[in-house]
Every structure is written in structure tokens, then in C-alpha cells.
Write an enzyme that holds these catalytic residues in place. Structure first.
Site: not given
Ligand code: MRU
Length: 363
Positions: A45, A88, A236, A246
Site C-alpha cells: 500500500r 484501488r 495519494d 491523503n
Molecule cells: O491506504 P494506504 O495505506 O494505501 O494509504 C496510504 C497513504 O495515505 C499515504 O500517506 C500515501 O499513499 C502516500 S505514501 C508515500
């Protein structure tokens, strides 16, 4: 460096992030469908890691294809991209990576099936290596923003585990520490998936960077007590106007930071900037399984029959963002201009292929 994901002779190997910090185990994927599953189930992730996983998954699917003609290989390729594109929805790096692989395939149309397979695998491996270099460049730019000495708050995990290595927000912290700054990190626990307490704490402790885990509802009090000098998070997807999607809870932290006069920084590669999404209201927000909220480690924490919401991300309006650190430099408001200039800039130290990530929408 932590090996979040890697190409192997058998397929793609992932450090299983659902098992950390108690178990350091790996999942070996031998089909692209398995790679799609590990992205969906969050074995891997974090936006940049999802992008690299998508590229490696596509390469694996292409490698395994039984196609004997280029047209048949293209048909398989499209099918693979379609499956990976449905894993996703929020992290734009997924679509950027798919689009980049599609653009690569187009340049290979005149080659043989074997040559195309080889070139697609090499492109995915190149994206893996490039991501680490991008994070290191981001670190070099962002380190100057970190205090010479003091505590920095981060939310979720934007570290080596969320990328091919080194990290975005944690990459900036790492670079500041490497430059001699005395940084202590407050890591928000990050309910419900606990990326902060499980993952950020795990990788910072491994690196010997002093870290304190706090539950998400503690950061306001910490700020009020003057314990936090700066906030830095990943992203994100960053819309053209600088609105930042994010991990859920980021918005709360940003508003609190503004109230307390604390700078709120975002560190993200250019592949996270989506100029085709005008503002945060257009960013698709993933809704995840209510079980992530109702249970902790398999134990039920809420009564049966209660309603649950589980949006995985929120949007922080650009007005709360002090600066955005990218591999090409630091963008400041007005973000509409600074981000567009940065995306279009040529000759930056680390170059993407120039592919628009949203030219082909799979969302
Ligand atoms: O649901 P996730 O764990 O994939 O979410 C990750 C985040 O929100 C991170 O902060 C984002 O992807 C940046 S990672 C460098």
C-alpha cells in the site's frame, strides 16, 4: 534498505504489510491476478508502491502470456491493465503506472512477442529503481524545511514501505537526519488500518530515528503544548489546484496545524500530481470494508447492528498546505501555477517519461 517489493525469477515478492510489525513475512505472486489481490488487500500500500506494484504486475502478466502474435499479446495486455486498474481508486499513481506501461507497449508494436515481453519487464524494473531515486531527490529538497532540532508529526505511512524505498514524507525526515538535524517523530496511530503505529513506527525504529506513537486524537493537544514544530505527510493524489487527498485524518491534522501556526508540508512525486483533476471534490475516495473499523486484530469493538463508515482518504484543501515537496523542487501557493510549471518542467534531475497519467482513464 527495506525491500517493500521486488521482481524475482518466480514473479513479484511483497513484504506483507498486513502482518507488520509482529511478523516479517513475504508474499510471492506468480500471476498478475495475485498482484491485483495484494494491492486490493493492502499487503502492499502507499501511492508510489501501488504504482510500482501495478507496473510489476503488468510485467508479470505479460511474461506469463501464452500469446503467439503481437495482437494477441496486446489483447492480454489490455485485460491485465483492466484488472489491475480496478484495485484501488484514489492513488493516481496506479493509473499513472498503467498509462506509462500502455505508452511503452505502443512504442514496441513493431517488435516480436519475445522482445516486447523483455522490454515491458525492463520498463517495470526501471520504474522500481526510478522511484527510489525520486524519493532521494525529494529528500534533498525537503530536508531544508525540517527544523534543525525538534519534533515532526506525520500521519499514516509515507515511508519506505509506501514506496519502492526511502519514502516520501519519511524520506524528507531521513534526509534531514542524514544532514545532521535532530528530528524526533510523532507518528499518528492512523485508525483504522494503523499504518502509523504498525508501519511508520516499525521502519523509523529500525533506522534509529526517535519516534513516539500517539493515537489520532492526541495531536491537537500536542500542538497546543508546543511539542510539534512541523507536520509532513504523503499524498495519494494532488489535484491541479493543490488540494491533497491523503489518508483519512490528514484533513483534521492540517486544520489543527493552521490553528496553531505550524507548517503543514506534503511530500509526493510528480506522478501523484493529477492536473486533469481540477480540485479535491473530483478525487474518488475509496470506501473500505466496515470490518476494518468494527474489529481490531479480529476482535469486535462495536455492537452488532451499528452503522459504519470507512472512507480510506480525505481531502485537505490547498489553503492548509504550506508547501508541496516533489523531486523537482518545492511548490508553494498559488498551486495552480506552481504545480503545472513543475509537471511540465523538462530537464529535472529525475525525469519521468512525460506520460500523462490520466490520458487513459481506468477509474
Ligand atoms: O491506504 P494506504 O495505506 O494505501 O494509504 C496510504 C497513504 O495515505 C499515504 O500517506 C500515501 O499513499 C502516500 S505514501 C508515500
Amino acid at each position: 534498505m527495506i525491500q517493500t517489493l521486488e521482481w524475482t525469477d518466480q514473479g513479484v515478492r511483497f513484504l506483507d504489510q498486513t502482518k507488520l510489525p509482529t511478523e516479517e513475512t513475504y508474499v510471492n505472486c506468480t500471476t498478475y491476478q495475485e498482484v491485483a489481490d495484494v494491492i486490493r488487500n493492502m499487503v502492499v500500500r502507499g501511492a508510489p508502491a501501488i504504482g510500482v506494484a501495478a507496473a510489476l504486475g503488468i510485467a508479470l502478466g505479460v511474461k506469463n502470456s501464452k500469446a503467439e502474435t503481437v495482437n494477441d499479446l496486446k489483447r492480454d495486455f489490455d485485460q491485465i491493465c483492466g484488472v489491475i486498474g480496478k484495485t484501488r481508486p484514489t492513488a493516481v499513481n496506479l493509473f499513472w503506472a498503467i498509462r506509462r506501461m500502455q505508452a511503452k507497449f505502443e512504442t514496441l508494436r513493431a517488435r516480436t512477442v519475445a522482445q516486447i515481453k523483455q522490454a515491458i519487464i525492463e520498463e517495470a524494473q526501471h520504474m522500481h529503481a526510478e522511484d527510489i531515486a525520486i524519493n532521494q531527490a525529494m529528500g534533498r529538497h525537503g530536508a531544508a524545511l525540517m527544523p534543525a532540532s525538534g519534533s515532526v508529526l506525520t500521519h499514516c505511512n509515507a515511508g519506505a514501505l509506501a514506496t519502492a524505498g526511502y519514502g516520501t514524507a519519511l524520506g524528507v525526515i531521513r534526509a534531514a537526519v542524514e544532514a545532521g538535524k535532530k528530528i524526533h517523530v510523532y507518528a499518528d496511530e492512523t485508525r483504522p488500518f494503523l499504518q502509523g503505529s504498525r508501519l511508520t513506527a516499525w521502519e523509523l525504529v529500525k533506522d534509529g530515528i526517535p519516534t513516539t506513537v500517539i493515537s489520532d486524537n492526541m495531536s491537537g493537544a500536542m500542538m497546543r503544548q508546543g511539542k510539534i514544530a512541523a507536520v509532513i505527510v504523503g499524498a495519494d493524489r494532488i489535484a491541479a489546484n493543490g488540494d491533497v487527498a491523503n489518508k483519512i485524518g490528514t484533513y483534521t491534522v492540517a486544520v489543527l496545524a493552521k490553528e496553531h501556526g505550524i507548517p503543514f508540508y506534503v511530500a509526493a512525486p510528480i506522478s501523484t500530481v493529477d492536473l486533469e483533476t481540477p480540485d479535491g471534490s473530483k478525487i474518488p475516495i475509496e470506501q473500505r470494508n466496515p470490518l476494518e473499523v468494527t474489529t481490531i486484530a479480529g476482535k469486535r469493538m462495536t455492537p452488532e447492528g451499528v452503522q459504519i463508515e470507512n472512507p480510506a482518504f480525505d481531502v485537505t484543501p490547498a489553503k492548509y498546505v504550506t508547501a508541496i515537496v516533489t523531486e523537482r523542487g518545492i511548490a508553494k501557493a498559488p498551486y495552480g501555477e506552481s504545480l503545472a510549471g513543475m509537471v511540465r518542467r523538462k530537464g529535472s534531475p529525475v525525469c519521468h517519461s512525460g506520460v500523462s497519467h490520466t490520458a487513459v482513464r481506468l477509474e
